[in-house]
Motif scaffolding. Structure first.
Motif, PDB file in Angstrom:
ATOM      1  N   ILE A   1       0.831  -1.201   0.000  1.00 19.39           N
ATOM      2  CA  ILE A   1       0.000   0.000   0.000  1.00 19.39           C
ATOM      3  C   ILE A   1       0.871   1.258   0.000  1.00 19.39           C
ATOM      4  CG2 ILE A   1      -1.780   1.307   1.221  1.00 19.39           C
ATOM      5  CD1 ILE A   1      -2.769  -1.309  -0.006  1.00 19.39           C
ATOM      6  N   LEU A   2       0.622   2.114  -0.979  1.00 25.97           N
ATOM      7  CA  LEU A   2       1.357   3.375  -1.093  1.00 25.97           C
ATOM      8  C   LEU A   2       0.648   4.477  -0.331  1.00 25.97           C
ATOM      9  CD1 LEU A   2       2.216   3.228  -4.904  1.00 25.97           C
ATOM     10  CD2 LEU A   2       3.794   2.880  -3.004  1.00 25.97           C
ATOM     11  N   LYS A   3       1.397   5.517  -0.022  1.00 23.70           N
ATOM     12  CA  LYS A   3       0.823   6.677   0.675  1.00 23.70           C
ATOM     13  C   LYS A   3       1.375   7.949   0.031  1.00 23.70           C
ATOM     14  CE  LYS A   3       4.348   6.430   4.327  1.00 23.70           C
ATOM     15  NZ  LYS A   3       5.123   5.396   3.610  1.00 23.70           N
ATOM     16  N   PRO A   4       0.731   9.094   0.260  1.00 28.14           N
ATOM     17  CA  PRO A   4       1.215  10.351  -0.317  1.00 28.14           C
ATOM     18  C   PRO A   4       2.690  10.594   0.005  1.00 28.14           C
ATOM     19  CG  PRO A   4      -0.970  10.659   0.572  1.00 28.14           C
ATOM     20  CD  PRO A   4      -0.551   9.269   0.975  1.00 28.14           C
ATOM     21  N   ASP A   5       3.418  11.131  -0.979  1.00 27.28           N
ATOM     22  CA  ASP A   5       4.853  11.452  -0.925  1.00 27.28           C
ATOM     23  C   ASP A   5       5.758  10.255  -1.185  1.00 27.28           C
ATOM     24  OD1 ASP A   5       4.443  14.176  -0.464  1.00 27.28           O
ATOM     25  OD2 ASP A   5       4.323  13.869   1.704  1.00 27.28           O
ATOM     26  N   ASP A   6       5.197   9.047  -1.334  1.00 29.78           N
ATOM     27  CA  ASP A   6       6.027   7.912  -1.735  1.00 29.78           C
ATOM     28  C   ASP A   6       6.517   8.122  -3.168  1.00 29.78           C
ATOM     29  OD1 ASP A   6       5.920   6.478   0.599  1.00 29.78           O
ATOM     30  OD2 ASP A   6       4.301   5.135  -0.038  1.00 29.78           O
ATOM     31  N   ILE A   7       7.754   7.728  -3.431  1.00 30.74           N
ATOM     32  CA  ILE A   7       8.329   7.823  -4.775  1.00 30.74           C
ATOM     33  C   ILE A   7       8.544   6.416  -5.306  1.00 30.74           C
ATOM     34  CG2 ILE A   7      10.311   8.579  -6.148  1.00 30.74           C
ATOM     35  CD1 ILE A   7      10.658  10.888  -4.192  1.00 30.74           C
ATOM     36  N   VAL A   8       7.966   6.137  -6.465  1.00 32.63           N
ATOM     37  CA  VAL A   8       8.006   4.804  -7.056  1.00 32.63           C
ATOM     38  C   VAL A   8       8.849   4.835  -8.327  1.00 32.63           C
ATOM     39  CG1 VAL A   8       6.631   2.892  -7.969  1.00 32.63           C
ATOM     40  CG2 VAL A   8       5.702   4.328  -6.141  1.00 32.63           C
ATOM     41  N   SER A   9       9.837   3.956  -8.411  1.00 30.87           N
ATOM     42  CA  SER A   9      10.676   3.832  -9.607  1.00 30.87           C
ATOM     43  C   SER A   9      10.429   2.466 -10.238  1.00 30.87           C
ATOM     44  CB  SER A   9      12.159   3.965  -9.255  1.00 30.87           C
ATOM     45  OG  SER A   9      12.439   5.239  -8.716  1.00 30.87           O
ATOM     46  N   VAL A  10      10.153   2.467 -11.541  1.00 33.76           N
ATOM     47  CA  VAL A  10       9.901   1.223 -12.273  1.00 33.76           C
ATOM     48  C   VAL A  10      10.890   1.148 -13.425  1.00 33.76           C
ATOM     49  CG1 VAL A  10       8.203  -0.183 -13.482  1.00 33.76           C
ATOM     50  CG2 VAL A  10       7.448   1.404 -11.694  1.00 33.76           C
ATOM     51  N   ARG A  11      11.799   0.209 -13.356  1.00 35.89           N
ATOM     52  CA  ARG A  11      12.819   0.093 -14.401  1.00 35.89           C
ATOM     53  C   ARG A  11      12.180  -0.139 -15.763  1.00 35.89           C
ATOM     54  NH1 ARG A  11      17.787  -3.514 -11.887  1.00 35.89           N
ATOM     55  NH2 ARG A  11      18.701  -1.853 -10.624  1.00 35.89           N
ATOM     56  N   GLY A  12      12.602   0.667 -16.732  1.00 37.94           N
ATOM     57  CA  GLY A  12      12.070   0.542 -18.079  1.00 37.94           C
ATOM     58  C   GLY A  12      10.854   1.406 -18.330  1.00 37.94           C
ATOM     59  N   PHE A  13      10.268   1.990 -17.259  1.00 41.06           N
ATOM     60  CA  PHE A  13       9.087   2.826 -17.399  1.00 41.06           C
ATOM     61  C   PHE A  13       9.352   4.258 -16.937  1.00 41.06           C
ATOM     62  CE2 PHE A  13       7.247  -1.264 -17.903  1.00 41.06           C
ATOM     63  CZ  PHE A  13       6.058  -1.094 -18.591  1.00 41.06           C
ATOM     64  N   GLY A  14       9.901   4.408 -15.733  1.00 39.55           N
ATOM     65  CA  GLY A  14      10.129   5.747 -15.208  1.00 39.55           C
ATOM     66  C   GLY A  14       9.869   5.813 -13.713  1.00 39.55           C
ATOM     67  N   LYS A  15       9.558   7.025 -13.271  1.00 42.18           N
ATOM     68  CA  LYS A  15       9.423   7.268 -11.830  1.00 42.18           C
ATOM     69  C   LYS A  15       8.263   8.225 -11.591  1.00 42.18           C
ATOM     70  CE  LYS A  15      12.777   9.699  -9.865  1.00 42.18           C
ATOM     71  NZ  LYS A  15      14.077  10.042  -9.226  1.00 42.18           N
ATOM     72  N   PHE A  16       7.548   8.026 -10.489  1.00 37.31           N
ATOM     73  CA  PHE A  16       6.459   8.944 -10.145  1.00 37.31           C
ATOM     74  C   PHE A  16       6.363   9.103  -8.637  1.00 37.31           C
ATOM     75  CE2 PHE A  16       4.320   4.800 -10.180  1.00 37.31           C
ATOM     76  CZ  PHE A  16       3.494   4.853  -9.063  1.00 37.31           C
ATOM     77  N   LYS A  17       5.715  10.190  -8.241  1.00 33.21           N
ATOM     78  CA  LYS A  17       5.484  10.474  -6.831  1.00 33.21           C
ATOM     79  C   LYS A  17       3.992  10.475  -6.570  1.00 33.21           C
ATOM     80  CE  LYS A  17       6.609  13.883  -3.241  1.00 33.21           C
ATOM     81  NZ  LYS A  17       7.341  15.142  -2.957  1.00 33.21           N
ATOM     82  N   VAL A  18       3.592   9.844  -5.485  1.00 28.15           N
ATOM     83  CA  VAL A  18       2.178   9.856  -5.098  1.00 28.15           C
ATOM     84  C   VAL A  18       1.888  11.222  -4.496  1.00 28.15           C
ATOM     85  CG1 VAL A  18       0.386   8.763  -3.720  1.00 28.15           C
ATOM     86  CG2 VAL A  18       2.278   7.379  -4.623  1.00 28.15           C
ATOM     87  N   LYS A  19       1.087  12.012  -5.189  1.00 25.72           N
ATOM     88  CA  LYS A  19       0.855  13.383  -4.737  1.00 25.72           C
ATOM     89  C   LYS A  19      -0.224  13.458  -3.673  1.00 25.72           C
ATOM     90  CE  LYS A  19       0.287  18.088  -6.455  1.00 25.72           C
ATOM     91  NZ  LYS A  19       0.067  18.944  -7.639  1.00 25.72           N
ATOM     92  N   GLU A  20      -1.380  12.895  -3.987  1.00 23.50           N
ATOM     93  CA  GLU A  20      -2.449  12.958  -2.977  1.00 23.50           C
ATOM     94  C   GLU A  20      -3.508  11.888  -3.205  1.00 23.50           C
ATOM     95  OE1 GLU A  20      -5.291  16.372  -5.032  1.00 23.50           O
ATOM     96  OE2 GLU A  20      -3.958  16.922  -3.384  1.00 23.50           O
ATOM     97  N   GLN A  21      -4.201  11.588  -2.140  1.00 20.19           N
ATOM     98  CA  GLN A  21      -5.330  10.661  -2.184  1.00 20.19           C
ATOM     99  C   GLN A  21      -6.597  11.472  -2.026  1.00 20.19           C
ATOM    100  OE1 GLN A  21      -4.991   7.235   0.364  1.00 20.19           O
ATOM    101  NE2 GLN A  21      -7.205   7.070   0.638  1.00 20.19           N
ATOM    102  N   GLY A  22      -7.475  11.368  -3.024  1.00 18.01           N
ATOM    103  CA  GLY A  22      -8.693  12.175  -3.013  1.00 18.01           C
ATOM    104  C   GLY A  22      -9.878  11.451  -2.406  1.00 18.01           C
ATOM    105  N   GLY A  23     -11.048  11.907  -2.801  1.00 14.15           N
ATOM    106  CA  GLY A  23     -12.279  11.317  -2.264  1.00 14.15           C
ATOM    107  C   GLY A  23     -12.620   9.996  -2.919  1.00 14.15           C
TER     108      GLY A  23
END
Length: 267
Positions: A230-252
């Protein structure tokens, strides 16, 4: 089979080097630095924290958000054990300098990519572990490297593919190293790792399973092999061959019970 054995040997050697570096800092009560580490090596380091002496450490790669970083083991035992927030003074003390590589004639120069610059620097005899990130900006590039080798690269590197280049050694803080993002929003059944990766890269959850099982996914530089993590806001995810993203926020939550999510994709 042979590749697996070689990888195991490399990891054992890496663990030994990290342990010896940390022990050196602890016993001598001085700051000792590793080479630049990639994301897999950082993950291995995190997995062996309990094996290390009780001392503080920090990570820095020349700019905030750097992917390849050096670890500093702080021999000062008055510091709190574990990661510490880097202060400006400590950043300046890291043995890292930046190489600005630019064409002698911009008019006739071609735009090159990361691989071109990396290959050219390695060809003058520099090991990959002595180099940090390489940021390409138009027809020039900024390469972070071990401070002891910066002058050598400056005098040795004269050409990158077809471009005749010059190299200028500058302090990391002189570079405006900014990261651009693209926002992605959507709804997911849960904040499971596989669900958010599928949303980030617009693919199916079933195609993500192999990536996670294949040890290609890292969360905050730690290897994760569970789809249901389970991810939470501000976690940074790196996927080799795809890229990287940051979980910004969880909405409604939608009428169908799905959760709205906003992600920041690194560009």
């Amino acid at each position: 089979m042979e590749i697996t054995v070689n990888l195991e040997k490399e990891e054992l050697l890496f663990r030994k080097i990290i342990l010896e570096t940390a022990k050196s800092a602890y016993h001598k009560e001085i700051c000792v630095y590793t080479d630049f580490l990639n994301i897999n090596e950082i993950s291995i380091f995190h997995s062996m924290e309990k094996e290390l002496p009780l001392l503080a450490y920090s990570m820095y790669g020349g700019y905030e958000g750097a992917e390849r970083v050096r670890i500093c083991f702080h021999g000062d035992r008055t510091k709190e054990h574990g990661t510490i927030v880097l202060q400006t003074k400590e950043k300046n003390e890291y043995p890292i300098e930046c190489l600005r590589i630019y064409p002698t004639s911009e008019k006739f120069a071609r735009e090159l990519d990361h691989r071109d610059y990396l290959g050219a620097i390695l060809n003058v005899g520099i090991e990959r572990s002595k180099l940090g990130d390489i940021l390409v900006r138009g027809k020039e590039a900024y390469c972070y490297c071990d401070a002891l080798l910066s002058e050598y690269v400056k005098t040795s590197l004269g050409k990158v593919r077809h471009n005749i280049v010059r190299v200028e050694v500058i302090k990391p803080e002189e570079v405006q190293a900014t990261t651009s993002f693209k926002e992605v929003t959507g709804s997911v059944a849960s904040f499971r790792l596989d669900s958010l990766i599928a949303l980030a890269f617009r693919t199916s959850r079933s195609s993500i399973t192999g990536l996670i099982a294949g040890e290609k996914v890292f969360v905050n530089a730690r290897l994760i092999t569970s789809n249901s993590y389970i991810l939470k806001p501000d976690d940074i995810v790196s996927v080799r061959g795809f890229g990287k993203f940051k979980v910004k926020e969880q909405g409604g939550i939608s009428k169908k019970g799905r959760i709205y999510a906003t992600l920041s994709i690194y560009q």
